[in-house]
Design a protein around this motif. Structure first.
Motif, mmCIF file in Angstrom:
data_model
loop_
_atom_site.group_PDB
_atom_site.id
_atom_site.type_symbol
_atom_site.label_atom_id
_atom_site.label_comp_id
_atom_site.label_asym_id
_atom_site.label_seq_id
_atom_site.Cartn_x
_atom_site.Cartn_y
_atom_site.Cartn_z
ATOM 1 N N LEU A 10 -72.225 -14.064 -19.809
ATOM 2 C CA LEU A 10 -72.348 -13.105 -21.126
ATOM 3 C C LEU A 10 -71.075 -12.890 -21.529
ATOM 4 O O LEU A 10 -70.680 -12.950 -22.696
ATOM 5 C CB LEU A 10 -73.289 -11.812 -21.099
ATOM 6 N N ILE A 11 -70.134 -12.276 -20.564
ATOM 7 C CA ILE A 11 -68.672 -11.730 -21.033
ATOM 8 C C ILE A 11 -68.111 -12.816 -21.734
ATOM 9 O O ILE A 11 -67.239 -13.053 -22.503
ATOM 10 C CB ILE A 11 -68.196 -11.092 -19.981
ATOM 11 N N ALA A 12 -68.133 -13.984 -20.927
ATOM 12 C CA ALA A 12 -67.425 -15.487 -21.390
ATOM 13 C C ALA A 12 -67.881 -15.903 -22.720
ATOM 14 O O ALA A 12 -67.109 -16.068 -23.519
ATOM 15 C CB ALA A 12 -67.627 -16.562 -20.358
ATOM 16 N N LEU A 13 -69.164 -15.900 -22.830
ATOM 17 C CA LEU A 13 -69.668 -16.216 -24.047
ATOM 18 C C LEU A 13 -69.295 -15.449 -25.416
ATOM 19 O O LEU A 13 -69.001 -15.851 -26.382
ATOM 20 C CB LEU A 13 -71.209 -16.391 -23.906
ATOM 21 N N HIS A 14 -69.319 -13.884 -24.806
ATOM 22 C CA HIS A 14 -68.939 -13.043 -26.018
ATOM 23 C C HIS A 14 -67.371 -13.360 -26.496
ATOM 24 O O HIS A 14 -67.185 -13.597 -27.690
ATOM 25 C CB HIS A 14 -69.012 -11.817 -25.386
ATOM 26 N N TRP A 15 -66.773 -13.607 -25.556
ATOM 27 C CA TRP A 15 -65.218 -13.796 -26.041
ATOM 28 C C TRP A 15 -64.690 -15.159 -26.409
ATOM 29 O O TRP A 15 -64.142 -15.399 -27.246
ATOM 30 C CB TRP A 15 -64.113 -13.458 -24.630
ATOM 31 N N LEU A 16 -65.531 -16.136 -25.955
ATOM 32 C CA LEU A 16 -65.391 -17.577 -26.532
ATOM 33 C C LEU A 16 -66.049 -17.714 -27.848
ATOM 34 O O LEU A 16 -65.366 -18.390 -28.843
ATOM 35 C CB LEU A 16 -66.267 -18.640 -25.442
ATOM 36 N N THR A 17 -67.120 -16.914 -28.139
ATOM 37 C CA THR A 17 -67.750 -17.062 -29.429
ATOM 38 C C THR A 17 -66.705 -16.333 -30.320
ATOM 39 O O THR A 17 -66.445 -16.904 -31.580
ATOM 40 C CB THR A 17 -68.975 -16.193 -29.546
ATOM 41 N N LEU A 18 -66.005 -15.220 -30.110
ATOM 42 C CA LEU A 18 -65.072 -14.517 -30.655
ATOM 43 C C LEU A 18 -63.863 -15.518 -31.285
ATOM 44 O O LEU A 18 -63.333 -15.594 -32.532
ATOM 45 C CB LEU A 18 -64.638 -13.424 -30.161
ATOM 46 N N LEU A 19 -63.476 -16.117 -30.182
ATOM 47 C CA LEU A 19 -62.215 -17.036 -30.398
ATOM 48 C C LEU A 19 -62.563 -18.312 -31.496
ATOM 49 O O LEU A 19 -62.033 -18.589 -32.227
ATOM 50 C CB LEU A 19 -61.891 -17.649 -28.931
ATOM 51 N N LEU A 20 -63.908 -18.700 -31.041
ATOM 52 C CA LEU A 20 -64.345 -19.971 -31.998
ATOM 53 C C LEU A 20 -64.374 -19.427 -33.548
ATOM 54 O O LEU A 20 -64.215 -20.133 -34.251
ATOM 55 C CB LEU A 20 -65.682 -20.237 -31.405
ATOM 56 N N ILE A 21 -65.102 -18.103 -33.726
ATOM 57 C CA ILE A 21 -65.272 -17.675 -34.895
ATOM 58 C C ILE A 21 -63.974 -17.387 -35.487
ATOM 59 O O ILE A 21 -63.706 -17.930 -36.717
ATOM 60 C CB ILE A 21 -65.914 -16.283 -34.897
ATOM 61 N N ALA A 22 -63.046 -17.125 -34.728
ATOM 62 C CA ALA A 22 -61.591 -17.026 -35.613
ATOM 63 C C ALA A 22 -60.762 -18.322 -35.922
ATOM 64 O O ALA A 22 -60.351 -18.385 -36.783
ATOM 65 C CB ALA A 22 -60.700 -16.123 -34.301
ATOM 66 N N VAL A 23 -61.160 -19.333 -35.018
ATOM 67 C CA VAL A 23 -60.916 -20.612 -35.385
ATOM 68 C C VAL A 23 -61.712 -21.237 -36.667
ATOM 69 O O VAL A 23 -60.924 -21.776 -37.561
ATOM 70 C CB VAL A 23 -61.135 -21.696 -34.300
ATOM 71 N N VAL A 24 -62.789 -20.837 -36.795
ATOM 72 C CA VAL A 24 -63.637 -21.305 -37.902
ATOM 73 C C VAL A 24 -63.105 -20.440 -39.251
ATOM 74 O O VAL A 24 -62.917 -21.230 -40.044
ATOM 75 C CB VAL A 24 -65.263 -20.754 -37.575
ATOM 76 N N TYR A 25 -62.972 -19.388 -39.217
ATOM 77 C CA TYR A 25 -62.428 -18.583 -40.271
ATOM 78 C C TYR A 25 -60.939 -19.248 -40.550
ATOM 79 O O TYR A 25 -60.645 -19.350 -41.865
ATOM 80 C CB TYR A 25 -62.263 -17.237 -39.879
ATOM 81 N N ALA A 26 -60.265 -19.405 -39.554
ATOM 82 C CA ALA A 26 -58.716 -19.825 -39.734
ATOM 83 C C ALA A 26 -58.776 -21.260 -40.576
ATOM 84 O O ALA A 26 -57.997 -21.350 -41.642
ATOM 85 C CB ALA A 26 -58.022 -19.798 -38.633
#
Length: 179
Positions: A10-26
């Motif tokens: 869950l920790i890994a998915l939380h931070w990977l999701t954040l990273l991916l959302i940042a890429v999507v926005y960028a």
């Protein structure tokens, strides 16, 4: 204070999701620097679409993992109003993370565009419908703005709990070795 933490997946998915959302926005923020139809702009759009669908998959996995067991309690326990606010905030984030990729998928479907997840074709959700596509695009843009606010509030809440309230809310979700 409790040393209970979220499970590592869950920790890994939380931070990977954040990273991916940042890429999507960028990708959407920077695509405007390139002319329409150019290779870099099309690449950013493709990464945005695939990244969004991957966020959807990650969030579904996160929900499945969350439903498998209890979450670690906050120590010291939250006052009732803060607990309610945290629940509402998390619910809003989940609606955002599930809703935005689905709306994006619906937009591409209604535009009659080919849809792929990192090169793997994905079926359309609806038939071609230009009016629906335009309506959903407006909704998607508003959702993106709301997403900035939700993510910002989530981050501020974590910092508030860590630095002002001094509870273990943030530490329960931080990656790294277990104490």
């Amino acid at each position: 204070m409790s040393q209970a933490r979220y499970p590592r997946p869950l920790i890994a998915l939380h931070w990977l999701t954040l990273l991916l959302i940042a890429v999507v926005y960028a990708c959407m923020e920077f695509r405007g620097y390139f002319p329409r139809g150019s290779e870099p702009r099309e690449l950013m759009k493709a990464i945005h679409f695939s990244g969004g669908l991957t966020v959807l998959l990650f969030v579904i996995a996160r929900i499945a993992l969350r439903l498998r067991g209890p979450i670690p309690p906050v120590s010291p326990p939250l006052p009732a109003l803060q607990k309610l606010a945290a629940t509402a905030g998390h619910l809003a984030l989940y609606v955002f993370m599930l809703g935005m990729p689905i709306v994006g998928w619906l937009i591409l479907s209604a535009e009659g565009a080919s849809i792929s997840l990192w090169g793997i074709p994905v079926p359309a959700l609806v038939g071609e419908n230009s009016d629906l596509a335009h309506t959903l695009e407006d909704f998607h843009e508003i959702g993106a703005t709301v997403g900035y606010a939700l993510i910002g509030l989530h981050a501020l809440a974590g910092l508030y709990h860590h630095y002002l309230r001094r509870d273990d809310t943030l530490r329960r979700m931080l990656p790294g070795p277990r104490a």
